[in-house]
Motif scaffolding. Structure first.
Motif, PDB file in Angstrom:
ATOM      1  N   THR A 127       1.143  -1.154   0.003  1.00 34.19           N
ATOM      2  CA  THR A 127       0.052   0.158  -0.040  1.00 34.19           C
ATOM      3  C   THR A 127       0.808   1.204  -0.019  1.00 34.19           C
ATOM      4  OG1 THR A 127      -1.669  -1.054   1.374  1.00 34.19           O
ATOM      5  CG2 THR A 127      -1.918   1.270   1.031  1.00 34.19           C
ATOM      6  N   VAL A 128       0.744   2.001  -1.020  1.00 31.05           N
ATOM      7  CA  VAL A 128       1.528   3.313  -1.182  1.00 31.05           C
ATOM      8  C   VAL A 128       0.926   4.300  -0.125  1.00 31.05           C
ATOM      9  CG1 VAL A 128       2.413   5.062  -2.630  1.00 31.05           C
ATOM     10  CG2 VAL A 128       2.213   2.925  -3.445  1.00 31.05           C
ATOM     11  N   GLY A 129      -0.464   4.559  -0.099  1.00 28.80           N
ATOM     12  CA  GLY A 129      -0.939   5.601   0.597  1.00 28.80           C
ATOM     13  C   GLY A 129      -2.425   5.635   0.593  1.00 28.80           C
ATOM     14  N   ILE A 130      -3.096   6.354   1.647  1.00 31.81           N
ATOM     15  CA  ILE A 130      -4.656   6.374   1.473  1.00 31.81           C
ATOM     16  C   ILE A 130      -4.620   7.997   1.277  1.00 31.81           C
ATOM     17  CG2 ILE A 130      -4.967   4.531   3.246  1.00 31.81           C
ATOM     18  CD1 ILE A 130      -5.710   6.678   5.255  1.00 31.81           C
ATOM     19  N   SER A 131      -5.958   8.012   0.487  1.00 33.61           N
ATOM     20  CA  SER A 131      -6.335   9.597   0.131  1.00 33.61           C
ATOM     21  C   SER A 131      -7.730   9.797   0.458  1.00 33.61           C
ATOM     22  CB  SER A 131      -6.175   9.723  -1.311  1.00 33.61           C
ATOM     23  OG  SER A 131      -6.291  10.949  -1.930  1.00 33.61           O
ATOM     24  N   PRO A 132      -8.092  10.474   1.663  1.00 27.35           N
ATOM     25  CA  PRO A 132      -9.247  10.560   2.229  1.00 27.35           C
ATOM     26  C   PRO A 132      -9.966  11.819   1.368  1.00 27.35           C
ATOM     27  CG  PRO A 132      -7.863  10.601   3.853  1.00 27.35           C
ATOM     28  CD  PRO A 132      -7.006  10.655   2.595  1.00 27.35           C
ATOM     29  N   LEU A 133     -11.270  11.746   1.470  1.00 25.89           N
ATOM     30  CA  LEU A 133     -11.802  12.883   0.582  1.00 25.89           C
ATOM     31  C   LEU A 133     -12.658  13.962   1.518  1.00 25.89           C
ATOM     32  CD1 LEU A 133     -14.116  10.227  -1.385  1.00 25.89           C
ATOM     33  CD2 LEU A 133     -12.146  11.295  -2.194  1.00 25.89           C
ATOM     34  N   MET A 134     -12.917  14.906   0.937  1.00 26.45           N
ATOM     35  CA  MET A 134     -13.575  16.074   1.959  1.00 26.45           C
ATOM     36  C   MET A 134     -15.010  16.557   1.438  1.00 26.45           C
ATOM     37  SD  MET A 134     -11.843  19.893   2.382  1.00 26.45           S
ATOM     38  CE  MET A 134     -10.772  19.507   3.569  1.00 26.45           C
ATOM     39  N   LEU A 135     -15.954  16.868   2.220  1.00 24.86           N
ATOM     40  CA  LEU A 135     -17.171  17.260   1.939  1.00 24.86           C
ATOM     41  C   LEU A 135     -17.034  19.027   1.724  1.00 24.86           C
ATOM     42  CD1 LEU A 135     -17.259  14.386   3.099  1.00 24.86           C
ATOM     43  CD2 LEU A 135     -19.983  15.065   3.491  1.00 24.86           C
ATOM     44  N   ALA A 136     -17.838  19.490   0.878  1.00 27.89           N
ATOM     45  CA  ALA A 136     -17.769  20.962   0.930  1.00 27.89           C
ATOM     46  C   ALA A 136     -19.017  21.571   0.317  1.00 27.89           C
ATOM     47  CB  ALA A 136     -16.320  21.528   0.043  1.00 27.89           C
ATOM     48  N   VAL A 137     -19.228  22.659   1.047  1.00 29.68           N
ATOM     49  CA  VAL A 137     -20.681  23.296   0.515  1.00 29.68           C
ATOM     50  C   VAL A 137     -20.362  24.802   0.380  1.00 29.68           C
ATOM     51  CG1 VAL A 137     -22.078  21.890   2.089  1.00 29.68           C
ATOM     52  CG2 VAL A 137     -21.171  23.812   3.110  1.00 29.68           C
ATOM     53  N   PRO A 138     -21.257  25.478  -0.310  1.00 28.97           N
ATOM     54  CA  PRO A 138     -20.866  26.838  -0.064  1.00 28.97           C
ATOM     55  C   PRO A 138     -20.704  27.587   0.999  1.00 28.97           C
ATOM     56  CG  PRO A 138     -22.727  26.180  -1.791  1.00 28.97           C
ATOM     57  CD  PRO A 138     -22.295  25.060  -0.809  1.00 28.97           C
ATOM     58  N   ALA A 139     -19.507  28.542   0.891  1.00 28.34           N
ATOM     59  CA  ALA A 139     -19.448  29.188   2.395  1.00 28.34           C
ATOM     60  C   ALA A 139     -20.622  30.006   2.759  1.00 28.34           C
ATOM     61  CB  ALA A 139     -18.222  30.098   2.156  1.00 28.34           C
ATOM     62  N   ASN A 140     -21.627  30.379   1.758  1.00 29.32           N
ATOM     63  CA  ASN A 140     -22.648  31.402   2.270  1.00 29.32           C
ATOM     64  C   ASN A 140     -23.956  30.663   2.352  1.00 29.32           C
ATOM     65  OD1 ASN A 140     -23.266  30.786  -0.343  1.00 29.32           O
ATOM     66  ND2 ASN A 140     -23.261  32.615  -1.111  1.00 29.32           N
ATOM     67  N   SER A 141     -23.872  29.348   2.585  1.00 30.98           N
ATOM     68  CA  SER A 141     -25.087  28.403   2.693  1.00 30.98           C
ATOM     69  C   SER A 141     -25.684  28.382   4.043  1.00 30.98           C
ATOM     70  CB  SER A 141     -24.579  26.802   2.226  1.00 30.98           C
ATOM     71  OG  SER A 141     -23.785  26.450   3.019  1.00 30.98           O
ATOM     72  N   GLY A 142     -24.948  28.761   4.942  1.00 33.72           N
ATOM     73  CA  GLY A 142     -25.306  28.578   6.502  1.00 33.72           C
ATOM     74  C   GLY A 142     -25.223  26.996   7.009  1.00 33.72           C
ATOM     75  N   ILE A 143     -24.801  26.013   6.125  1.00 34.46           N
ATOM     76  CA  ILE A 143     -24.436  24.825   6.529  1.00 34.46           C
ATOM     77  C   ILE A 143     -23.146  24.636   7.158  1.00 34.46           C
ATOM     78  CG2 ILE A 143     -24.355  22.473   5.702  1.00 34.46           C
ATOM     79  CD1 ILE A 143     -27.116  23.571   5.345  1.00 34.46           C
ATOM     80  N   GLN A 144     -23.015  24.665   8.470  1.00 37.80           N
ATOM     81  CA  GLN A 144     -21.886  24.285   9.099  1.00 37.80           C
ATOM     82  C   GLN A 144     -21.176  23.064   9.360  1.00 37.80           C
ATOM     83  OE1 GLN A 144     -20.174  27.262  10.242  1.00 37.80           O
ATOM     84  NE2 GLN A 144     -21.839  28.641   9.496  1.00 37.80           N
ATOM     85  N   SER A 145     -22.074  22.086   9.244  1.00 32.60           N
ATOM     86  CA  SER A 145     -21.738  20.624   9.586  1.00 32.60           C
ATOM     87  C   SER A 145     -22.418  19.846   8.866  1.00 32.60           C
ATOM     88  CB  SER A 145     -21.848  20.347  10.956  1.00 32.60           C
ATOM     89  OG  SER A 145     -23.457  20.438  11.522  1.00 32.60           O
ATOM     90  N   VAL A 146     -22.081  18.342   8.724  1.00 34.82           N
ATOM     91  CA  VAL A 146     -22.937  17.314   8.350  1.00 34.82           C
ATOM     92  C   VAL A 146     -24.238  17.145   8.705  1.00 34.82           C
ATOM     93  CG1 VAL A 146     -22.850  14.800   7.777  1.00 34.82           C
ATOM     94  CG2 VAL A 146     -20.796  15.916   7.459  1.00 34.82           C
ATOM     95  N   ALA A 147     -24.404  17.418  10.316  1.00 33.38           N
ATOM     96  CA  ALA A 147     -25.673  17.499  11.083  1.00 33.38           C
ATOM     97  C   ALA A 147     -26.487  18.456  10.356  1.00 33.38           C
ATOM     98  CB  ALA A 147     -25.439  17.398  12.379  1.00 33.38           C
ATOM     99  N   ASP A 148     -25.980  19.584   9.978  1.00 30.17           N
ATOM    100  CA  ASP A 148     -26.818  20.489   9.412  1.00 30.17           C
ATOM    101  C   ASP A 148     -27.164  20.524   8.176  1.00 30.17           C
ATOM    102  OD1 ASP A 148     -26.302  22.241  11.551  1.00 30.17           O
ATOM    103  OD2 ASP A 148     -24.865  23.538  10.781  1.00 30.17           O
ATOM    104  N   LEU A 149     -26.494  19.717   7.428  1.00 26.20           N
ATOM    105  CA  LEU A 149     -26.787  19.167   6.016  1.00 26.20           C
ATOM    106  C   LEU A 149     -27.961  18.115   6.174  1.00 26.20           C
ATOM    107  CD1 LEU A 149     -26.217  19.417   2.989  1.00 26.20           C
ATOM    108  CD2 LEU A 149     -24.632  17.361   3.333  1.00 26.20           C
ATOM    109  N   ALA A 150     -27.698  17.449   7.099  1.00 29.96           N
ATOM    110  CA  ALA A 150     -28.923  16.348   6.964  1.00 29.96           C
ATOM    111  C   ALA A 150     -30.311  17.009   7.523  1.00 29.96           C
ATOM    112  CB  ALA A 150     -28.728  15.356   8.086  1.00 29.96           C
ATOM    113  N   ARG A 151     -30.146  17.948   8.396  1.00 27.92           N
ATOM    114  CA  ARG A 151     -31.197  18.609   8.889  1.00 27.92           C
ATOM    115  C   ARG A 151     -32.214  19.777   7.596  1.00 27.92           C
ATOM    116  NH1 ARG A 151     -28.986  19.091  13.938  1.00 27.92           N
ATOM    117  NH2 ARG A 151     -27.420  20.790  13.412  1.00 27.92           N
TER     118      ARG A 151
END
Length: 328
Positions: A127-151
């Motif tokens: 195994t050379v390495g692992i490459s995690p991913l990132m979740l991103a939303v518009p900065a002006n969306s008001g969504i601050q977290s994954v829980a916010d996104l779900a709500r």
């Protein structure tokens, strides 16, 4: 009592001599390996991130082996041209593959005729390495977290667009996993490439995208996007972003890169490759270069590398089945 005839004895002796000679030649081959250039099949196009990483590793393997490592790019069709060529190559150690997660574990599940079977034709070496991913939303969306996104998604059913970089890619499946874990019902819009998906979020046409950390971090730092989660089991060093698993325990969706060979490659050669790759990825210089591309090096034994591949393949199988994705 069975008495062996002279002829039978002669045949048995000849067979034993043949087997002994074959074993001696086999061991000599492994000990002298490599005595000619090694081909490294990379199932993506030249210049793509996996190709860049493959060349970093390949250059140093060439130095360690005193032989050239020739990168053979075989892009297209989810990596099928490269992966099938690797699976059908001679099992002598002179063809190895630099394999990203999607080509090794997703392609065989989402294509009707992948032309290779990772369970029987290929063996993970290192195994050379692992490459995690990132979740991103518009900065002006008001969504601050994954829980916010779900709500928000539950309060606005069917109206939250998820910009997937590519259909049935790892980021796409990672997003479907988040949607399923949170009961979000995200509306997936697949794009042809990550930059297009990012552009959709920047333009406000989509609420969420998921991609490798480097591709999104520049927009997070500029203040145009907000990172709300990473897909590794734990938070990443140097990046103050929660892991999705903090909201949905057990969640993990990571990219990775492995050196893989055709099944039946001599074990002594496999051990040599594993040892040399581990030494390379442990070097501070290589670790720093990989970190720039969002890859976290790891050093595995051959057995651990194989177990890791098997676990990842089984996880993708379960996910594809759970999501009802049909091979095309």
């Amino acid at each position: 009592m069975h008495l062996m005839t002279r002829r039978g004895f002669t045949q048995s002796a000849f067979t034993l001599l043949t087997l002994t000679t074959a074993c001696s030649l086999f061991n000599a081959h492994a000990q002298n390996w490599p005595d000619k250039p090694v081909r490294m099949i990379v199932p993506v196009g030249a210049g793509a991130a996996p190709d860049v990483i493959a060349r970093i590793v390949g250059e140093r393997l060439a130095t360690a082996w005193g032989q050239g490592v020739v990168v053979d790019n075989r892009p297209g069709a989810g990596g099928i041209p490269g992966m099938s060529a690797l699976a059908k190559s001679a099992r002598d150690g002179y063809t190895i593959g630099f394999v990203p997660a999607a080509m090794g574990t997703i392609t065989p599940l989402v294509f009707k005729n992948p032309q290779f079977n990772p369970e029987t034709e290929l063996s993970a070496v290192a195994t050379v390495g692992i490459s995690p991913l990132m979740l991103a939303v518009p900065a002006n969306s008001g969504i601050q977290s994954v829980a916010d996104l779900a709500r928000y998604a539950k309060a606005n059913p069917g109206k939250v667009n998820f910009a997937a970089p590519q259909l049935n890619s790892l980021p796409h499946l990672a997003g479907e996993m988040v949607s399923k874990a949170g009961g979000m019902g995200l509306f997936t819009v697949p794009f042809r490439a990550p930059p297009e998906a990012v552009s959709a979020v920047l333009a406000g046409d989509a609420m969420l995208t998921i991609d490798g950390v480097p591709g999104l971090l520049q927009h997070v730092k500029s203040g145009r996007l907000r990172a709300i989660g990473v897909t590794s089991a734990k938070r990443l060093p140097g990046i103050d972003v929660p892991a999705v698993s903090e909201t949905y325990p057990g969640y993990e969706a990571i990219g990775w890169f492995q050196i893989i060979v055709p099944t039946g490659t001599p074990q002594a050669v496999i051990e040599r490759i594993n040892s040399d790759v581990n030494r390379i990825t442990a070097s501070p210089e290589v670790a720093a270069r990989l970190a720039e591309m969002g890859v976290y090096p790891r050093q595995d034994s051959v057995a651990t590398a194989r177990s890791f591949f098997d676990e990842q393949h089984k996880a993708m199988k379960r996910l594809v089945a759970d999501l009802g994705i049909l091979a095309q």
